[in-house]
Design a protein around this motif. Structure first.
Motif, PDB file in Angstrom:
ATOM      1  N   PHE A   1       0.856  -1.185   0.000  1.00 43.51           N
ATOM      2  CA  PHE A   1       0.000   0.000   0.000  1.00 43.51           C
ATOM      3  C   PHE A   1       0.897   1.242   0.000  1.00 43.51           C
ATOM      4  O   PHE A   1       1.840   1.334   0.798  1.00 43.51           O
ATOM      5  N   SER A   2       0.598   2.198  -0.864  1.00 43.15           N
ATOM      6  CA  SER A   2       1.360   3.454  -0.841  1.00 43.15           C
ATOM      7  C   SER A   2       0.835   4.314   0.322  1.00 43.15           C
ATOM      8  O   SER A   2       0.383   5.427   0.162  1.00 43.15           O
ATOM      9  N   LEU A   3       0.941   3.710   1.473  1.00 44.42           N
ATOM     10  CA  LEU A   3       0.446   4.248   2.730  1.00 44.42           C
ATOM     11  C   LEU A   3       1.629   4.284   3.690  1.00 44.42           C
ATOM     12  O   LEU A   3       2.155   3.231   4.066  1.00 44.42           O
ATOM     13  N   VAL A   4       2.085   5.466   4.050  1.00 46.69           N
ATOM     14  CA  VAL A   4       3.241   5.585   4.937  1.00 46.69           C
ATOM     15  C   VAL A   4       2.992   4.770   6.201  1.00 46.69           C
ATOM     16  O   VAL A   4       1.917   4.841   6.795  1.00 46.69           O
ATOM     17  N   TYR A   5       3.985   3.990   6.590  1.00 45.11           N
ATOM     18  CA  TYR A   5       3.809   3.078   7.721  1.00 45.11           C
ATOM     19  C   TYR A   5       3.459   3.842   8.991  1.00 45.11           C
ATOM     20  O   TYR A   5       4.105   4.819   9.364  1.00 45.11           O
ATOM     21  N   ASP A   6       2.413   3.382   9.662  1.00 46.46           N
ATOM     22  CA  ASP A   6       1.977   3.960  10.928  1.00 46.46           C
ATOM     23  C   ASP A   6       1.242   2.870  11.700  1.00 46.46           C
ATOM     24  O   ASP A   6       0.308   2.249  11.174  1.00 46.46           O
ATOM     25  N   GLU A   7       1.656   2.629  12.921  1.00 45.34           N
ATOM     26  CA  GLU A   7       1.077   1.549  13.723  1.00 45.34           C
ATOM     27  C   GLU A   7      -0.395   1.762  14.027  1.00 45.34           C
ATOM     28  O   GLU A   7      -1.081   0.839  14.477  1.00 45.34           O
ATOM     29  N   ALA A   8      -0.896   2.996  13.808  1.00 47.41           N
ATOM     30  CA  ALA A   8      -2.312   3.261  14.077  1.00 47.41           C
ATOM     31  C   ALA A   8      -3.225   2.704  12.981  1.00 47.41           C
ATOM     32  O   ALA A   8      -4.443   2.656  13.166  1.00 47.41           O
ATOM     33  N   TRP A   9      -2.656   2.287  11.857  1.00 45.36           N
ATOM     34  CA  TRP A   9      -3.462   1.621  10.830  1.00 45.36           C
ATOM     35  C   TRP A   9      -3.647   0.155  11.205  1.00 45.36           C
ATOM     36  O   TRP A   9      -2.687  -0.536  11.544  1.00 45.36           O
ATOM     37  N   HIS A  10      -4.892  -0.301  11.138  1.00 44.76           N
ATOM     38  CA  HIS A  10      -5.224  -1.689  11.431  1.00 44.76           C
ATOM     39  C   HIS A  10      -5.797  -2.321  10.172  1.00 44.76           C
ATOM     40  O   HIS A  10      -6.497  -1.661   9.401  1.00 44.76           O
ATOM     41  N   VAL A  11      -5.494  -3.587   9.970  1.00 43.02           N
ATOM     42  CA  VAL A  11      -5.909  -4.247   8.733  1.00 43.02           C
ATOM     43  C   VAL A  11      -6.578  -5.582   9.050  1.00 43.02           C
ATOM     44  O   VAL A  11      -6.161  -6.307   9.967  1.00 43.02           O
ATOM     45  N   TRP A  12      -7.650  -5.866   8.295  1.00 48.29           N
ATOM     46  CA  TRP A  12      -8.356  -7.136   8.402  1.00 48.29           C
ATOM     47  C   TRP A  12      -8.417  -7.780   7.015  1.00 48.29           C
ATOM     48  O   TRP A  12      -8.673  -7.102   6.012  1.00 48.29           O
ATOM     49  N   VAL A  13      -8.153  -9.065   6.953  1.00 48.42           N
ATOM     50  CA  VAL A  13      -8.249  -9.839   5.719  1.00 48.42           C
ATOM     51  C   VAL A  13      -9.313 -10.908   5.924  1.00 48.42           C
ATOM     52  O   VAL A  13      -9.190 -11.750   6.828  1.00 48.42           O
ATOM     53  N   ASN A  14     -10.369 -10.831   5.127  1.00 51.39           N
ATOM     54  CA  ASN A  14     -11.504 -11.757   5.259  1.00 51.39           C
ATOM     55  C   ASN A  14     -12.034 -11.761   6.696  1.00 51.39           C
ATOM     56  O   ASN A  14     -12.386 -12.804   7.261  1.00 51.39           O
ATOM     57  N   GLY A  15     -12.055 -10.566   7.313  1.00 50.14           N
ATOM     58  CA  GLY A  15     -12.591 -10.428   8.661  1.00 50.14           C
ATOM     59  C   GLY A  15     -11.617 -10.758   9.779  1.00 50.14           C
ATOM     60  O   GLY A  15     -11.963 -10.592  10.948  1.00 50.14           O
ATOM     61  N   GLN A  16     -10.416 -11.254   9.420  1.00 51.64           N
ATOM     62  CA  GLN A  16      -9.433 -11.627  10.445  1.00 51.64           C
ATOM     63  C   GLN A  16      -8.325 -10.581  10.516  1.00 51.64           C
ATOM     64  O   GLN A  16      -7.807 -10.133   9.495  1.00 51.64           O
ATOM     65  N   ARG A  17      -7.976 -10.195  11.750  1.00 52.88           N
ATOM     66  CA  ARG A  17      -6.950  -9.170  11.952  1.00 52.88           C
ATOM     67  C   ARG A  17      -5.592  -9.679  11.472  1.00 52.88           C
ATOM     68  O   ARG A  17      -5.192 -10.806  11.737  1.00 52.88           O
ATOM     69  N   LYS A  18      -4.875  -8.839  10.722  1.00 54.04           N
ATOM     70  CA  LYS A  18      -3.544  -9.172  10.217  1.00 54.04           C
ATOM     71  C   LYS A  18      -2.539  -8.117  10.679  1.00 54.04           C
ATOM     72  O   LYS A  18      -2.893  -6.971  10.963  1.00 54.04           O
TER      73      LYS A  18
END
Length: 802
Positions: free
Chosen positions: A727-744
């Motif tokens: 992702f062209s998204l500057v790394y920041d620990e405040a971003w949370h990601v879920w894949v198919n509903g599961q936290r990654k």
């Protein structure tokens, strides 16, 4: 009669020779007089802005108003209206966390309903509001300390038009900090004398961050001086006052909890704090007792007389620059009165306040201690000492004046020596400042010094004693109006009529962007500018409403800075380059990685664009609009990886191509690539026609975005083999990601950006920005609010002293 008895009798007789000056106004009317005089002087000093002839935006040394402060105001107002609660903003370069932003600045709330041009017009009045309020609150503080109402009026004026408040008004955030620090002074005096605690915690909430740290340091020292002065060496009472302060501090911390995470995160991720451009080590290693060098000492002396004695704005010839140098001017009357205190005060106060002032003198004479006060973060006086040092002098001076108006005599020999020393310091030929002193201002300072010394001497003559004070008040008003006018009128300001012209932030870029937005575009794309509307356009996106890659802020993300350094875009370890980020607008090979679809250029900047990657789409006036032939949507999958150490061995041109062949992983993330092939950089073919095919292939495989918001992104993607999704998204620990509903887990990839590991198959992706500590923070805030409310409603005194 003994000698001591005779001395006491003589002293008592002398005290009766002078009457308390007659002041016809009550306390309430005196306060209103303060308000009126401060407002009147403000109108005089800021007339060319109040009249609407000029905007309170500057193009000289104060160009930060144009390049960062004004863009931030416009951006925040638009963000609040269109997005809501501040979180993450893609207007800030390629994206950056802005929480809590203006939520902790009530003066910024005024701008929220306004558009860009209305904000530009309103800045003058908001700055004047802060200046007037600061002066009035300081007058209230003086009255709370017990000085006479007449002294309160003069003190409020001198404070309101002190050097840091007037010059700092051209760097908007500084006056906000001064306002809250002034509230803290009044809050402490209420806590000390009335045992009313409710006001004291409030400034610490709104000053969460570095300014709060400075205020804590100052209050720790100042509270000792004031408490011992009030209670004497009664340690039980002193400890109770400090205990009361500590409890208020805990309450303030609870009320700050929702915002503290964002503040800490910004500092933690700043290259100027934890990165390779931090000044901590270089300043800490300076000799402890090395004195100030070069222009420092003359500047520290001369700026007691006027902020502009050695130049204004770009013509400033002193140490550092116009804002960062010592801004000690707090009225010439303060300089004349300061030594009088040590003649008129009792022995304990002489030692107490003498030690207090000596501490500040130590920080001026030996810079290492000043560095330590600033936690070795910088070499300047702004933000703290340009307020604390002159405040301390003004407080002691007003205590001396209070004694004079209450029957005390001015010590004429001390006054004469003081005047001589001031004139000597003013006219001394400083070798390090040849031709740096402005003759006209030096002459004005001389006139005001002599005139005020004569008026102070007049207090010793009973026949004119009651006439001296109103004349002195008038002279102080004239002095502050004159010197404040110099600080404002000799600056290069933006004419108000320019808002109606196609210049600066309101140039033809707006028409070009309107064309771009009318096209059929993907849900997310970036538009970059090779030219700049203001300077090189670092914060143009904040005003002109587009997503780019440039930015200028005090604290940028060290991950984005690191990416630009590693890719050879900016020099490594350069502090200025870590703030003024040029982005990738002139590095066309990085545009597909950043999902840049349009580039705006002018004829003179056309050569910085790779014409093989772009085609001319339209031209509006002087602006040429180019559309990418190889746009890659947000979310790019890579099924091979490159070790960071191997990647860093490549040349700059090779890196530009290699970054599209595999995901660059840090050592700690290599375990996620165990089922992915390692890409040897030796096998990559550089140059030729391979890159266009590569970009087209990656675009076809990229994530399909379903929804886009600044703080929430969703999409879907099909993966054929184990991959890392970039992702062209500057790394920041405040971003949370879920894949198919599961936290990654969010990974740090490609030298500063974000990614997630994906297994083969179809995936639903969700990205959400959650400000750090905000969830727990709001619970703590609610608890703090409940506790504070309970204490107020029940009128519970904290650690009372009977």
């Amino acid at each position: 009669m003994s000698k001591s008895a005779k001395k006491k009798a003589s002293s008592g007789k002398k005290k009766q020779e002078y009457s308390i000056i007659h002041w016809p106004l009550s306390a309430g009317k005196s306060l209103w007089l303060s308000v009126g005089l401060i407002l009147l002087i403000s109108l005089v000093a800021f007339w060319r802005f109040v009249s609407g002839e000029y905007l309170f935006l500057f193009e000289d040394i104060g160009s930060d108003t144009l390049t960062v402060f004004y863009p931030n105001m416009v951006h925040l107002a638009r963000y609040i209206r269109e997005v809501g609660f501040p979180g993450w903003s893609f207007y800030m370069g390629p994206g950056q966390g802005i929480y809590p932003s203006g939520l902790l600045n009530p003066f910024d709330w005024i701008y929220f309903p306004m558009g860009p041009k209305a904000i530009a017009h309103s800045i003058t009045y908001v700055q004047l509001l802060k200046l007037v309020l600061s002066g009035v609150i300081f007058a209230l503080f003086l009255r709370k300390t017990g000085v006479a109402d007449a002294v309160m009026v003069i003190g409020g004026i001198l404070y309101a038009f002190g050097g840091y408040l007037v010059v700092g008004s051209g760097w908007y955030v500084h006056t906000t900090h001064i306002f809250w620090m002034t509230v803290a002074l009044l809050g402490f005096e209420m806590l000390l004398r009335d045992q009313r605690w409710w006001l004291f915690p409030i400034p610490f909430v709104f000053l969460a961050g570095t300014r709060g740290y400075f205020l804590i340091l100052f209050m720790t020292l100042y509270a000792a001086v004031r408490t011992i002065d009030y209670y004497g060496l009664d340690w039980k009472k002193i400890l109770r006052v400090y205990g009361r302060m500590a409890i208020c501090g805990v309450l303030a911390l609870m009320l700050t909890a929702p915002f503290l995470g964002g503040k800490v995160s910004k500092l933690k991720d700043s290259p100027r704090v934890t990165g390779d451009v931090s000044k901590v080590e270089s300043l800490r290693d300076k000799p402890m007792f090395e004195m100030g060098q070069g222009k420092h000492n003359p500047t520290a002396i001369l700026r007691w007389f006027s902020s502009d004695l050695i130049g204004t704005g770009d013509t400033y010839k002193g140490w550092r620059n116009y804002l960062e140098g010592p801004l000690f001017y707090i009225g010439l009357l303060s300089l004349l009165l300061l030594p009088q205190f040590f003649w008129l005060a009792d022995k304990r106060q002489k030692w107490l306040y003498g030690g207090f002032l000596l501490f500040w003198l130590l920080l001026i004479v030996f810079p290492w201690f000043r560095y330590a006060f600033y936690a070795f973060a910088g070499n300047y006086y702004k933000g703290a000492l340009s307020l604390f040092i002159p405040f301390s002098v003004l407080l002691v001076a007003m205590m001396a004046l209070d004694r004079i108006v209450r029957e005390k005599a001015v010590h004429l020999p001390v006054l004469g020596v003081t005047l001589a020393l001031c004139l000597g310091a003013l006219w001394y030929p400083y070798a390090s400042l040849p031709e740096g002193i402005v003759p006209g201002i030096r002459s004005l300072v001389t006139v005001f010094l002599v005139l005020q010394a004569v008026l102070l001497a007049g207090f010793n003559f009973q026949a004119v004693r009651n006439l001296v004070f109103p004349v002195l008040l008038g002279v102080v008003c004239i002095e502050t109006a004159v010197f404040s006018s110099v600080s404002n009128n000799r600056r290069t300001a933006v004419p108000a009529e320019d808002l109606a012209k196609p210049v600066r932030h309101f140039d033809e870029t707006w028409q070009a962007l309107e064309y771009v937005k009318r096209q059929e575009n993907p849900m997310f794309y970036r538009t970059d500018k090779i030219y700049g509307s203001v300077k090189t356009g670092y914060n143009d996106a904040l005003v002109q409403d587009f997503f780019g890659t440039k930015m200028y802020q005090s604290h940028n993300s060290k991950y984005y800075v690191g990416f630009l350094e590693d890719m050879g875009v900016i020099p490594r370890g350069n502090e200025a380059s870590s703030r003024w980020l040029v982005g990738v607008s002139k590095r066309s090979f990085l545009h597909p990685l950043m999902s840049i679809q349009y580039v705006l250029s002018k004829k003179e900047t056309r050569g910085d664009l790779n014409k093989d990657m772009y085609q001319l789409a339209e031209k509006t006036g002087q602006i040429e609009i180019y559309k990418s032939k190889y746009f890659i949507p947000f979310g790019i999958p890579f099924d091979q990886y490159i070790r960071r150490a191997d990647f860093m061995q490549l040349g700059t041109g090779q890196k530009m191509e290699a970054i599209y062949h595999g995901i660059v992983l840090e050592d700690e993330s290599l375990r996620y690539a165990a089922d992915m092939p390692l890409l040897s950089t030796d096998t990559i073919t550089y140059g030729g026609n391979a890159m266009p095919r590569r970009w087209t292939n990656l675009a076809q495989k990229s994530m399909k975005m379903n929804t886009f918001e600044h703080n929430h992104i969703t999409g879907t993607i099909d993966i054929e083999s184990p991959s890392v999704l970039f992702f062209s998204l500057v790394y920041d620990e405040a971003w949370h990601v879920w894949v198919n509903g599961q936290r990654k887990e969010l990974l740090l990839v490609d030298l500063g950006f974000s990614g997630i590991k994906l297994e083969p198959g179809s995936h639903s992706i969700e990205l959400k920005y959650i400000p750090p500590m905000s969830r727990w923070g709001w619970l703590i805030f609610a608890a703090g609010l409940a506790i504070g409310g309970f204490l107020l409603v029940k009128k519970i005194r904290i650690l009372p002293i009977d």
